[in-house]
Design an enzyme around this catalytic site. Sequence first.
Site, mmCIF file in Angstrom:
data_model
loop_
_atom_site.group_PDB
_atom_site.id
_atom_site.type_symbol
_atom_site.label_atom_id
_atom_site.label_comp_id
_atom_site.label_asym_id
_atom_site.label_seq_id
_atom_site.Cartn_x
_atom_site.Cartn_y
_atom_site.Cartn_z
ATOM 1 N N HIS A 1 0.787 5.425 1.082
ATOM 2 C CA HIS A 1 0.036 6.326 1.959
ATOM 3 C C HIS A 1 0.695 7.704 1.946
ATOM 4 O O HIS A 1 1.917 7.810 2.109
ATOM 5 C CB HIS A 1 -0.004 5.774 3.374
ATOM 6 N N THR B 1 -0.798 -4.933 6.858
ATOM 7 C CA THR B 1 -1.200 -5.825 7.942
ATOM 8 C C THR B 1 -2.608 -5.423 8.370
ATOM 9 O O THR B 1 -3.219 -4.535 7.782
ATOM 10 C CB THR B 1 -0.234 -5.714 9.133
ATOM 11 N N ASN C 1 0.851 -1.192 0.000
ATOM 12 C CA ASN C 1 0.000 0.000 0.000
ATOM 13 C C ASN C 1 0.885 1.240 0.000
ATOM 14 O O ASN C 1 2.018 1.219 0.486
ATOM 15 C CB ASN C 1 -0.905 0.010 1.237
ATOM 16 N N ASP D 1 -2.977 1.364 7.920
ATOM 17 C CA ASP D 1 -1.783 2.157 7.588
ATOM 18 C C ASP D 1 -0.654 1.905 8.587
ATOM 19 O O ASP D 1 0.135 2.800 8.892
ATOM 20 C CB ASP D 1 -2.120 3.651 7.537
ATOM 21 N N SER E 1 4.716 7.245 2.245
ATOM 22 C CA SER E 1 5.227 5.974 2.754
ATOM 23 C C SER E 1 4.658 4.826 1.925
ATOM 24 O O SER E 1 3.497 4.863 1.531
ATOM 25 C CB SER E 1 4.806 5.761 4.217
#
Length: 225
Positions: A119, A151, A117, A155, A146
């Site tokens: 962010h 998980t 992901n 975030d 980032s």
Amino acid sequence: MMHGGEPVDARRVVVLISGNGSNLQALIDTCKTQEGLGGEIAAVISDQADAYGLERAKQADIATEVLPAAGFASREEYDQALIRLIDDYQPDLLVLAGFMRILSPAFVLRFHGRLLNIHPSLLPKYRGLHTHRRALEAGDNEHGVSIHFVTEELDGGPLVIQAKVPVEVDDDETSLARRVQAKEHLLYPIVVRWFLQGRLQLQGDQPQLDGHPLPKSGVLYQEDT
């Protein structure tokens, strides 16, 4: 059939989107370069039928799928349908690029170690939404982006890389977002390529690059990274 110069047995990526898909476009564009992405984008899946990222994928001759949330009784039920759809494409890596849904624990566990992901903040600062506004309201002198493994914690997964963006005196949300997004478009293809080339791995909860554990804050991107 070839995608971005990659044969059909190349490592495969599925990208999940909900909107404009500018990070998807950065990945598509990288596929067309000499260095490439290290694999092919096998499919783009959206929970929103009107997501412009679907058009970006179609223009690049990439398979698209739409799976709206309407009609599913729960987040878990939706995610099980999404898992089945993703598995049809047998991806090596799953990339979240503006996918605006909180994923269920079962989904995250299913793709543990191959789910990335991006962010728009220097995590752990400003998890969730409206990151640029929050950075400005806090009077921060730096902001950034980032990229992390996903998980169950929103975030909060292990960081792979961060890049800092200075906050200028005259910045508003739009100008700050534009500069952060430029870093997003630069970094996401780099990290995806690391993964597809086998350089980036998640061992338990510890990301490793070229066999070396990454610091808790990930790699700090410099122009020569």
